[in-house]
Design a protein around this motif. Structure first.
Motif, PDB file in Angstrom:
ATOM      1  N   ALA A   1     -44.767 -21.890  40.425  1.00  0.00           N
ATOM      2  CA  ALA A   1     -43.829 -20.898  40.967  1.00  0.00           C
ATOM      3  C   ALA A   1     -42.571 -20.829  40.122  1.00  0.00           C
ATOM      4  O   ALA A   1     -41.609 -21.542  40.359  1.00  0.00           O
ATOM      5  CB  ALA A   1     -43.491 -21.250  42.413  1.00  0.00           C
TER       6      ALA A   1
ATOM      7  N   LEU B   1     -27.065 -30.040  30.905  1.00  0.00           N
ATOM      8  CA  LEU B   1     -27.228 -29.754  32.330  1.00  0.00           C
ATOM      9  C   LEU B   1     -26.977 -28.292  32.662  1.00  0.00           C
ATOM     10  O   LEU B   1     -27.015 -27.895  33.823  1.00  0.00           O
ATOM     11  CB  LEU B   1     -26.277 -30.624  33.143  1.00  0.00           C
ATOM     12  CG  LEU B   1     -26.631 -32.107  33.212  1.00  0.00           C
ATOM     13  CD1 LEU B   1     -25.437 -32.920  33.680  1.00  0.00           C
ATOM     14  CD2 LEU B   1     -27.814 -32.316  34.140  1.00  0.00           C
TER      15      LEU B   1
ATOM     16  N   ALA C   1     -24.497 -20.385  37.677  1.00  0.00           N
ATOM     17  CA  ALA C   1     -25.561 -20.242  38.686  1.00  0.00           C
ATOM     18  C   ALA C   1     -26.769 -19.534  38.077  1.00  0.00           C
ATOM     19  O   ALA C   1     -27.924 -19.872  38.371  1.00  0.00           O
ATOM     20  CB  ALA C   1     -25.039 -19.465  39.898  1.00  0.00           C
TER      21      ALA C   1
ATOM     22  N   ALA D   1     -28.591 -22.028  36.010  1.00  0.00           N
ATOM     23  CA  ALA D   1     -29.375 -22.931  36.867  1.00  0.00           C
ATOM     24  C   ALA D   1     -30.684 -22.276  37.300  1.00  0.00           C
ATOM     25  O   ALA D   1     -31.735 -22.934  37.354  1.00  0.00           O
ATOM     26  CB  ALA D   1     -28.544 -23.342  38.091  1.00  0.00           C
TER      27      ALA D   1
ATOM     28  N   LYS E   1     -34.441 -23.650  36.397  1.00  0.00           N
ATOM     29  CA  LYS E   1     -35.505 -23.880  37.391  1.00  0.00           C
ATOM     30  C   LYS E   1     -36.796 -23.187  36.954  1.00  0.00           C
ATOM     31  O   LYS E   1     -37.887 -23.742  37.050  1.00  0.00           O
ATOM     32  CB  LYS E   1     -35.073 -23.354  38.771  1.00  0.00           C
ATOM     33  CG  LYS E   1     -34.090 -24.264  39.471  1.00  0.00           C
ATOM     34  CD  LYS E   1     -34.010 -23.923  40.960  1.00  0.00           C
ATOM     35  CE  LYS E   1     -32.992 -22.868  41.255  1.00  0.00           C
ATOM     36  NZ  LYS E   1     -32.849 -22.537  42.662  1.00  0.00           N
TER      37      LYS E   1
ATOM     38  N   TYR F   1     -40.916 -31.962  36.310  1.00  0.00           N
ATOM     39  CA  TYR F   1     -40.064 -30.815  36.655  1.00  0.00           C
ATOM     40  C   TYR F   1     -38.593 -31.189  36.489  1.00  0.00           C
ATOM     41  O   TYR F   1     -37.806 -30.428  35.908  1.00  0.00           O
ATOM     42  CB  TYR F   1     -40.368 -30.396  38.094  1.00  0.00           C
ATOM     43  CG  TYR F   1     -39.565 -29.240  38.626  1.00  0.00           C
ATOM     44  CD1 TYR F   1     -39.873 -27.939  38.253  1.00  0.00           C
ATOM     45  CD2 TYR F   1     -38.516 -29.442  39.517  1.00  0.00           C
ATOM     46  CE1 TYR F   1     -39.152 -26.860  38.755  1.00  0.00           C
ATOM     47  CE2 TYR F   1     -37.791 -28.377  40.021  1.00  0.00           C
ATOM     48  CZ  TYR F   1     -38.108 -27.091  39.641  1.00  0.00           C
ATOM     49  OH  TYR F   1     -37.390 -26.040  40.141  1.00  0.00           O
ATOM     50  N   ILE F   2     -38.228 -32.367  36.972  1.00  0.00           N
ATOM     51  CA  ILE F   2     -36.834 -32.782  36.854  1.00  0.00           C
ATOM     52  C   ILE F   2     -36.476 -32.999  35.378  1.00  0.00           C
ATOM     53  O   ILE F   2     -35.432 -32.551  34.918  1.00  0.00           O
ATOM     54  CB  ILE F   2     -36.562 -34.033  37.713  1.00  0.00           C
ATOM     55  CG1 ILE F   2     -36.759 -33.680  39.192  1.00  0.00           C
ATOM     56  CG2 ILE F   2     -35.154 -34.565  37.475  1.00  0.00           C
ATOM     57  CD1 ILE F   2     -36.708 -34.867  40.141  1.00  0.00           C
ATOM     58  N   ASP F   3     -37.377 -33.643  34.628  1.00  0.00           N
ATOM     59  CA  ASP F   3     -37.130 -33.806  33.179  1.00  0.00           C
ATOM     60  C   ASP F   3     -36.917 -32.442  32.525  1.00  0.00           C
ATOM     61  O   ASP F   3     -36.051 -32.273  31.665  1.00  0.00           O
ATOM     62  CB  ASP F   3     -38.332 -34.475  32.494  1.00  0.00           C
ATOM     63  CG  ASP F   3     -38.394 -35.978  32.766  1.00  0.00           C
ATOM     64  OD1 ASP F   3     -37.351 -36.548  33.159  1.00  0.00           O
ATOM     65  OD2 ASP F   3     -39.475 -36.567  32.587  1.00  0.00           O
TER      66      ASP F   3
ATOM     67  N   MET G   1     -35.775 -29.775  33.688  1.00  0.00           N
ATOM     68  CA  MET G   1     -34.588 -29.052  34.130  1.00  0.00           C
ATOM     69  C   MET G   1     -33.489 -29.104  33.085  1.00  0.00           C
ATOM     70  O   MET G   1     -32.594 -28.273  33.056  1.00  0.00           O
ATOM     71  CB  MET G   1     -34.033 -29.730  35.389  1.00  0.00           C
ATOM     72  CG  MET G   1     -34.671 -29.271  36.635  1.00  0.00           C
ATOM     73  SD  MET G   1     -33.858 -27.772  37.117  1.00  0.00           S
ATOM     74  CE  MET G   1     -34.743 -27.446  38.602  1.00  0.00           C
ATOM     75  N   LEU G   2     -33.523 -30.142  32.258  1.00  0.00           N
ATOM     76  CA  LEU G   2     -32.455 -30.305  31.281  1.00  0.00           C
ATOM     77  C   LEU G   2     -32.784 -29.538  30.001  1.00  0.00           C
ATOM     78  O   LEU G   2     -33.936 -29.188  29.742  1.00  0.00           O
ATOM     79  CB  LEU G   2     -32.249 -31.798  30.966  1.00  0.00           C
ATOM     80  CG  LEU G   2     -31.253 -32.513  31.890  1.00  0.00           C
ATOM     81  CD1 LEU G   2     -31.728 -32.494  33.333  1.00  0.00           C
ATOM     82  CD2 LEU G   2     -31.048 -33.947  31.438  1.00  0.00           C
TER      83      LEU G   2
ATOM     84  N   TYR H   1     -24.974 -27.834  39.949  1.00  0.00           N
ATOM     85  CA  TYR H   1     -26.109 -27.000  40.327  1.00  0.00           C
ATOM     86  C   TYR H   1     -27.365 -27.855  40.480  1.00  0.00           C
ATOM     87  O   TYR H   1     -27.344 -29.063  40.270  1.00  0.00           O
ATOM     88  CB  TYR H   1     -26.281 -25.888  39.298  1.00  0.00           C
ATOM     89  CG  TYR H   1     -25.078 -25.001  39.285  1.00  0.00           C
ATOM     90  CD1 TYR H   1     -24.952 -23.950  40.166  1.00  0.00           C
ATOM     91  CD2 TYR H   1     -23.996 -25.286  38.445  1.00  0.00           C
ATOM     92  CE1 TYR H   1     -23.809 -23.173  40.215  1.00  0.00           C
ATOM     93  CE2 TYR H   1     -22.849 -24.523  38.473  1.00  0.00           C
ATOM     94  CZ  TYR H   1     -22.761 -23.458  39.372  1.00  0.00           C
ATOM     95  OH  TYR H   1     -21.626 -22.702  39.429  1.00  0.00           O
TER      96      TYR H   1
ATOM     97  N   ARG I   1     -32.797 -38.380  41.648  1.00  0.00           N
ATOM     98  CA  ARG I   1     -33.828 -39.254  41.087  1.00  0.00           C
ATOM     99  C   ARG I   1     -33.230 -40.621  40.712  1.00  0.00           C
ATOM    100  O   ARG I   1     -33.853 -41.670  40.926  1.00  0.00           O
ATOM    101  CB  ARG I   1     -34.466 -38.592  39.866  1.00  0.00           C
ATOM    102  CG  ARG I   1     -35.651 -39.354  39.353  1.00  0.00           C
ATOM    103  CD  ARG I   1     -36.467 -38.519  38.392  1.00  0.00           C
ATOM    104  NE  ARG I   1     -35.753 -38.236  37.158  1.00  0.00           N
ATOM    105  CZ  ARG I   1     -36.319 -37.667  36.095  1.00  0.00           C
ATOM    106  NH1 ARG I   1     -37.587 -37.310  36.132  1.00  0.00           N
ATOM    107  NH2 ARG I   1     -35.626 -37.439  35.002  1.00  0.00           N
TER     108      ARG I   1
END
Lengths: 632, 209
Positions: A386, A452, A498, A501, A505, A606-608, A610-611, B58, B67
């Motif tokens: 998604a 970030l 925003a 961000a 995602k 997914y978190i990795d 994000m950067l 964000y 995490r």
């Protein structure tokens, strides 16, 4: 009761019963209002200005006088009694004149039409031999080198005596239909063209290609937004819309009558041919789009266990669907792999000859739903991720689709100062996905954005690019990219934190999807030999920028192939590619669904991802070194 | 023990490895696990949530922060439980039946753990029976997540189920969910985002102020 709508300086008047939603009246007046959430009152994009009249806004009656206009959502506002006057701002419209990718790159293939035409001479028959018109037609077809035992359906049989009375020499169009051979049309020899229509039914856009069935020549291409857009801009919203009373019929009619039929009309008018000459239609779309095109309820796809009504679609007739082509035309909808990975991906895989590739190959189709295929050996893993509509410009403060006036590429020069181009060279109206990728990648490279996704406001201030954007009522950091004087609306185009961000995602969903699918096959990014990018979006993005921001794996150019609109290519192959139907079946048979959300690796990947470019930059060595090289 | 600035910063900036190293080192030096949690890590997560609500950070930063927090909690949780530390309250959370999306839900769970709640995480595709069991196990609030408009209606089924149960609060959230929808189904609370979730839970459980 009537409502006067003012739109782009003109006035349109629409009559309707009291209590009608303004959104419905606007649609009836042919106004392309943006009801992205399916007119649920959730997205706020159909805001209009009530100028005069009495309205019910979310049930509360409001009297509006010319001196005190009032803003309201068109979907949540109903007419009450007397006439009314409503202004629709440009930004509440779906952008028109979309620049839709209708091109594709597939290796040349010998045109092998699935629907053929044979000129026959049907004998008059004699009383001593027990026979019939249909049997003599079949005999004549066999004698002329066509198939034996082909038969027309009841409808054509009814018309046959009249045809034969005019002339015994007929051009007979025949093709496969539900395991047999169907005589689809019979016209006096030399009088009609023999045409096929290939359609890519996208959630957002629909593209049709008109082809000469005998030669394979493309006669024309046309595209339009899927008229279902007004019932929501993603497949989940369409599923929800299908559940309303009459919803399924409405959605089917929106895609068939208001979208495909209009494209047929446009193509036929331009080519100077009759729609009746179209005797075969092939269509590829995601599983929900295929269901809605056929009028099948898609509800089962919406929740676990994501079951479609059908994956394979036996041929049906154009008249069963209301398609404005030859009523007898055979309609062939490409099969789906799963509820989430549909015929568009089967088409991509076929167009890219995915199963016959050497090495480890991944195919990615970047859209609102990113679909990913991975072909380790004889297996075919498929997954949907998604990504959300950010790459289509939605959900971004100054985002828009790739339509005229969209900023499509951005470049930082000394200063830093932005340079940009727009689609059609028009004044800038907003950013489309390709520009957003340029912006994020190059801003990160230039140090204007950190890993970030936060701006270096001191540098933006020094360069005169500092801006503030309103986000849920609070001012947030933003970067001014296009100054007010270069824009259509007269206000600067900015990218806010925003917005960044949202992009992070979206790119994380795609990249983590690829990594996770590889992990499901016991492989890693290092093992990837070829990455195939399908879909119109990938055709317009800067591939290195996509690697710099960590959207796509950091592969050398030679390992990436861009095939364009593989969905349309697959539909064309279904019309005239040798062995296409068998290949579709082969793909569907081997497909193994992988549910990313149930894979333990997904969340961490997914978190990795994000950067910028990734929390684990080891897979982005080439990108990192390019970014540290001095700017030209 | 006062705030450990290095630990606070490591959680805030999402330095997972750093968090683990500091926690291990501090424990080896004899630090009190409850204090490490209460004085440094929980304030860091709370601070992150508040900055998120103010649009100063964000989702990417929230996720890596969460995490890192989890990495520290993995070490501390058993020690804290052994020490008999009392949580602020108990909540259960799950992505509703039919829906498998859990990254947003996991972030909310972490924010609440980070705020000092005991969190019963029921995972994805959670039906009423599982929520019921968690309530019987002591959950005072039921937090429902959905990412799809197609799975959102199950929230109403859960809300209806708990409607007559005094003391059980139903709180909803997720991308397609709106305050209007929350009101419509009779939910007690709606969290617009992960940052807002702590405040809403505290309010619903009467802990605010």
């Amino acid at each position: 009761m009537s409502v006067r709508f003012r739109i782009r300086g003109e006035t349109r008047i629409q009559d309707g019963p009291s209590g009608s939603a303004l959104a419905d009246l606007a649609f009836a007046a042919g106004i392309p209002l943006n009801t992205a959430c399916g007119a649920r009152g959730a997205c706020g994009r159909c805001a209009v200005v009530l100028r005069e009249g009495t309205f019910a806004i979310r049930g509360a009656e409001v009297n509006v006088t010319p001196g005190s206009p009032r803003r309201a959502l068109a979907c949540g506002t109903r007419t009450v009694s007397a006439d009314a006057f409503v202004e629709i701002p440009d930004k509440s419209l779906v952008e028109q004149r979309a620049s839709i990718a209708d091109d594709f790159a597939i290796p040349p293939f010998p045109w092998t039409p699935v629907q053929r035409r044979t000129t026959v001479s049907v004998s008059a028959g004699d009383w001593e031999t027990a026979s019939s018109d249909v049997e003599r037609l079949a005999l004549a077809l066999g004698a002329a080198g066509g198939p034996a035992g082909a038969a027309p359906d009841l409808r054509l049989a009814r018309e046959l005596p009249e045809r034969l009375a005019a002339t015994p020499r007929l051009d007979v169009s025949w093709g496969p239909f539900r395991g047999g051979v169907d005589v689809t049309a019979a016209a006096p020899a030399g009088t009609a063209r023999h045409l096929g229509l290939a359609v890519d039914i996208g959630t957002t856009t629909v593209v049709a290609l008109l082809a000469d069935l005998d030669t394979g020549a493309a006669i024309g291409r046309a595209s339009a937004y899927n008229a279902q857009m007004r019932r929501g801009d993603d497949v989940a919203a369409r599923i929800t819309a299908s559940l309303a009373p009459g919803g399924l019929d409405l959605l089917q009619s929106l895609v068939v009558c208001e979208t495909v039929n209009r494209l047929v009309g446009e193509l036929c008018a331009k080519a100077g041919c009759a729609p009746e000459a179209i005797v075969r239609v092939t269509a590829a779309g995601n599983t929900v789009m295929a269901h809605l095109f056929l009028g099948l309820p898609p509800a089962g796809i919406g929740a676990m266990p994501f079951q479609p009504v059908r994956r394979r679609h036996p041929e049906c007739r154009a008249r069963d669907l209301g398609l404005a082509v030859n009523p007898n035309a055979i309609v062939d909808v490409l099969p789906s792999m799963t509820g989430h990975v549909g015929g568009d991906l089967v088409a991509d895989a076929c167009a890219a000859r995915l199963l016959d590739r050497k090495g480890l190959v991944a195919l990615v189709d970047i859209g609102t739903n990113g679909e990913i295929l991975l072909c380790p050996g004889a297996r075919l893993l498929c997954a949907a991720t998604a990504a959300g509509p950010a790459f289509e410009g939605a959900g971004l403060r100054h985002g828009m689709r790739a339509a005229e006036g969209a900023v499509d590429h951005v470049r930082w020069t000394e200063g830093p100062k932005a340079e940009w181009t727009t689609i059609g060279g028009a004044p800038a109206a907003g950013f489309c996905g390709s520009a957003i990728i340029d912006f994020v990648a190059q801003s990160f490279r230039a140090g204007l954005l950190d890993a970030l996704g936060r701006f270096d406001m001191d540098r933006l201030r020094a360069a005169g690019l500092e801006a503030r954007a309103d986000h849920r009522g609070r001012p947030i950091h933003a970067c001014r990219v296009v100054p007010a004087e270069a824009t259509a609306a007269g206000h600067a185009l900015t990218v806010s934190e925003a917005d960044v961000a949202e992009i992070l995602k979206a790119k994380a969903a795609i990249h983590a999807g690829i990594v996770t699918l590889l992990a499901a096959a016991g492989r890693t990014l290092d093992d990837l030999d070829t990455l195939i990018l399908a879909g119109g979006f990938a055709r317009h993005i800067h591939l290195r920028h996509a690697a710099w921001m960590g959207l796509l794996p950091d592969l050398p150019a030679g390992k990436i192939e861009v095939i364009g609109n593989g969905s349309l290519a697959g539909a064309v192959l279904a019309l005239g590619g040798p062995g296409a139907a068998a290949e579709f079946e082969r793909i569907v048979r081997v497909a193994e669904p992988v549910e990313l959300n149930l894979r333990p690796e997904f969340e961490s990947a997914y978190i990795d991802s994000m950067l910028l470019p990734n929390a684990d930059p080891s897979a982005f060595a080439a990108a990192t070194s390019e970014m540290s090289a001095p700017t030209r | 023990m006062a705030k450990n600035d290095a630990l606070f910063k490591a959680v805030s900036t999402g330095q997972r490895k750093e968090v683990e190293d500091i926690v291990q080192t501090e424990l080896a030096k004899g630090a009190n696990p409850v204090e490490l949690l209460m004085d440094s890590m929980i304030p860091a997560m709370r601070d992150l949530g508040e900055r998120f609500s103010r649009n100063e950070v964000y989702v990417p930063q929230m996720l890596i922060g969460a995490r890192a927090m989890q990495a520290g909690l993995n070490i501390l949780e058993p020690l804290v439980a052994k020490a008999g530390h009392k949580p602020l309250g108990t909540i259960c959370i799950g992505t509703v039946k039919g829906d498998l999306h859990d990254i947003g839900k996991n972030l909310v769970a972490m924010m609440l753990k980070g705020a000092g709640f005991k969190v019963i995480d029921l995972g994805v595709n959670v039906d009423i029976a599982k929520f019921e069991k968690a309530v019987n196990d002591g959950a005072q609030a039921v937090l429902l997540s959905a990412l799809l408009t197609t799975t959102m209606p199950y929230m109403k089924a859960v809300a209806d189920h708990f409607k007559a149960r005094a003391g059980v609060k139903v709180i909803v959230g997720g991308a397609p969910v709106t305050q209007g929808y929350a009101d419509e189904i009779g939910a007690h609370g709606y969290a617009e985002d992960a940052g807002a979730s702590v405040g809403i839970v505290e309010k619903c459980l009467g802990l605010a102020g």
